[in-house]
Design an enzyme around this catalytic site. Structure first.
Site, short mmCIF file in Angstrom:
data_model
loop_
_atom_site.label_atom_id
_atom_site.label_comp_id
_atom_site.label_asym_id
_atom_site.label_seq_id
_atom_site.Cartn_x
_atom_site.Cartn_y
_atom_site.Cartn_z
N LYS A 31 0.86 -1.19 0.00
CA LYS A 31 0.00 0.00 0.00
C LYS A 31 0.89 1.23 0.00
O LYS A 31 2.03 1.11 0.45
CB LYS A 31 -0.96 0.03 1.19
CG LYS A 31 -0.37 -0.22 2.57
CD LYS A 31 0.69 0.62 3.11
CE LYS A 31 0.46 2.09 3.34
NZ LYS A 31 1.66 2.79 3.89
N TYR A 87 -4.78 4.23 5.94
CA TYR A 87 -5.19 3.52 7.18
C TYR A 87 -6.46 4.16 7.75
O TYR A 87 -7.36 3.45 8.22
CB TYR A 87 -4.07 3.55 8.23
CG TYR A 87 -2.91 2.67 7.85
CD1 TYR A 87 -3.03 1.28 7.90
CD2 TYR A 87 -1.71 3.21 7.43
CE1 TYR A 87 -1.98 0.47 7.53
CE2 TYR A 87 -0.65 2.40 7.05
CZ TYR A 87 -0.79 1.04 7.11
OH TYR A 87 0.24 0.22 6.73
P1 NAD Z 1 12.12 2.64 1.99
O1 NAD Z 1 12.45 4.02 1.53
O2 NAD Z 1 12.70 2.19 3.28
O3 NAD Z 1 12.54 1.59 0.88
C1 NAD Z 1 12.29 1.82 -0.47
C2 NAD Z 1 13.14 0.89 -1.31
O4 NAD Z 1 12.96 1.24 -2.68
C3 NAD Z 1 14.65 1.01 -1.01
O5 NAD Z 1 15.22 -0.26 -1.02
C4 NAD Z 1 15.16 1.83 -2.17
O6 NAD Z 1 16.51 1.55 -2.49
C5 NAD Z 1 14.25 1.39 -3.29
N1 NAD Z 1 14.16 2.38 -4.36
C6 NAD Z 1 14.30 2.10 -5.68
N2 NAD Z 1 14.19 3.21 -6.41
C7 NAD Z 1 14.02 4.23 -5.56
C8 NAD Z 1 13.85 5.63 -5.73
N3 NAD Z 1 13.84 6.21 -6.93
N4 NAD Z 1 13.68 6.38 -4.62
C9 NAD Z 1 13.63 5.84 -3.39
N5 NAD Z 1 13.79 4.50 -3.17
C10 NAD Z 1 13.97 3.72 -4.24
O7 NAD Z 1 10.53 2.54 1.99
P2 NAD Z 1 9.64 1.51 2.78
O8 NAD Z 1 9.21 2.14 4.05
O9 NAD Z 1 10.27 0.18 2.82
O10 NAD Z 1 8.32 1.51 1.84
C11 NAD Z 1 8.25 0.71 0.67
C12 NAD Z 1 6.77 0.40 0.40
O11 NAD Z 1 6.26 -0.34 1.49
C13 NAD Z 1 5.87 1.63 0.25
O12 NAD Z 1 4.84 1.36 -0.64
C14 NAD Z 1 5.31 1.80 1.65
O13 NAD Z 1 4.09 2.50 1.71
C15 NAD Z 1 5.15 0.36 2.06
N6 NAD Z 1 5.14 0.17 3.51
C16 NAD Z 1 4.11 -0.52 4.02
C17 NAD Z 1 4.03 -0.71 5.38
C18 NAD Z 1 2.87 -1.49 5.95
O14 NAD Z 1 2.67 -1.45 7.15
N7 NAD Z 1 2.13 -2.24 5.14
C19 NAD Z 1 5.00 -0.17 6.22
C20 NAD Z 1 6.07 0.51 5.64
C21 NAD Z 1 6.13 0.68 4.28
#
Ligand code: NAD
Length: 361
Positions: free
Chosen positions: A133, A217
């Site tokens: 999401k 949420y």
């Molecule tokens: P994050 O920034 O920690 O990780 C993002 C990943 O994408 C990194 O590994 C990064 O290297 C990669 N990436 C590739 N191209 C990129 C770019 N152009 N810019 C930035 N990053 C790039 O993010 P996250 O918190 O892991 O979130 C990732 C996904 O998971 C999102 O959709 C977020 O909403 C979702 N998420 C969901 C929950 C949940 O509870 N369901 C919790 C956290 C995150």
């Protein structure tokens, strides 16, 4: 050789079979291949801290591959999870995953602006798809993702972990069964203080903004606690840090109207900690606090406490979703569910662009 992938394509996931016709095949293939293989795309916070640990607890699936743009992460993950060389991909060679029978499901865990591209590529590769999401930044993206999965006869699940949590399911049941009569008003808040300043969450082009991130949420809280789809929304944006929140909203408040006359007042923020849901009904109430955490969601109603134990919400989600794929039963949160929320998110933006006017959804 009849592989697990052939099995999945030819039976439940192809969508044509009933449980009865699947089970003999399942029995025939299971001893060889016990669990569906998952490949995580994007190894950031959520993959590293939540999904990879959850995949050590799952019964129906296991971590078999990764897709990353960072070679050093590939090395670390490969060692830590004992992954085969052939199951490590980067964003360029990702499409070759089509020829890899170890991978049944591709789970897209990238910034929201990248979800559409990787979901479509995974579907074209013939893989089942899970996507985090918010499903995508726009309704058009969501529709394209759903179509790509349908065209390629694969399923699409959205990572709405809370819908797999028995505590969420408990209040959804109150709404469905009208335990306390009709729900009349929901008040819901989902937010946290994000100290980061240059993350994708603050970047419009990458799909940032609080509405998609935490706002979904609050939307889910209202929709699930009322058990209906809203017909209109009015919204306002606020910020206390305009130097950081230049491109996207930091805080949003929005009001939803539902067909039965029920109302919801929702709040979401990257600047304020809040995690609660209160439903006032014709003949009672229910409330949850926290309502959307990874662990410890709990609440109460006149019937008593709502406090079901759960070892790992993410493991439950992964097991529920892979179980649905194996059995050919409906997913708890398919692509259409992600789309419902993004329609509301788009209407919120439209309302704010029109000075907070009520927008029909
Ligand atoms: P994050 O920034 O920690 O990780 C993002 C990943 O994408 C990194 O590994 C990064 O290297 C990669 N990436 C590739 N191209 C990129 C770019 N152009 N810019 C930035 N990053 C790039 O993010 P996250 O918190 O892991 O979130 C990732 C996904 O998971 C999102 O959709 C977020 O909403 C979702 N998420 C969901 C929950 C949940 O509870 N369901 C919790 C956290 C995150």
């Amino acid at each position: 050789m009849f592989t697990r992938r052939d099995f999945l394509k030819s039976t439940a996931i192809g969508g044509a079979s009933s449980l009865i016709s699947i089970n003999p095949l399942l029995a025939a293939t299971r001893p060889k291949k016990d669990k569906l293989g998952i490949a995580l795309v994007g190894l950031g916070y959520y993959s590293t801290d939540l999904l990879a640990p959850a995949l050590q607890l799952t019964k129906n699936c296991e971590l078999m591959g990764i897709v990353t743009g960072t070679p050093s992460k590939a090395e670390t993950w490969q060692k830590k999870f004992n992954l085969k060389d052939k199951n490590i991909y980067n964003y360029q060679n990702f499409d070759q995953i089509a020829n890899n029978p170890d991978i049944d499901v591709v789970y897209v865990v990238l910034p929201p602006s990248m979800h559409r591209e990787f979901v479509v590529r995974a579907a074209k590769a013939g893989k089942q798809v899970f996507c985090e999401k918010p499903m995508a930044p726009s309704v058009a993206d969501c529709e394209a993702m759903i179509k790509a999965c349908a065209d390629n006869k694969v399923k699409l699940a959205i990572g709405y972990r809370c819908q797999h949590d028995p505590n969420t399911q408990a209040y959804m049941k109150f709404a469905k069964e009208k335990t306390f009569g009709k729900v009349r008003m929901v008040t819901c808040g989902a937010g946290y203080f994000d100290a980061r300043t240059t993350h994708w969450k603050q970047n419009k082009a990458l799909g940032g903004g609080v509405m998609g991130d935490m706002g979904v949420y609050a939307i889910q809280g209202a929709r699930l606690a009322i058990g209906e789809e809203p017909t209109s929304v009015s919204a306002q944006f606020h910020t206390t840090r305009p130097d950081i929140y230049k491109e996207v909203e930091e805080t949003a408040t929005f009001q939803l109207e539902f067909p039965s006359g029920a109302l919801a007042a929702c709040h979401t923020s990257f600047g304020i900690n809040m995690n609660y849901l209160q439903a006032n009904c014709e003949k009672g109430w229910f409330k949850m606090e926290p309502f959307s955490s990874y662990t410890g969601n709990k609440g109460s109603s006149p019937q008593g406490p709502i406090d079901f134990p759960l070892q790992s919400q993410q493991a439950k989600q992964l097991d529920d979703d892979t179980d649905a794929l194996i059995k050919g039963i409906p997913l708890i949160a398919p692509g259409e569910e992600g789309l419902r929320d993004i329609r509301i998110v788009e209407a919120v933006y439209k309302s704010v662009a029109n000075g907070g006017k009520k927008i029909t959804i």
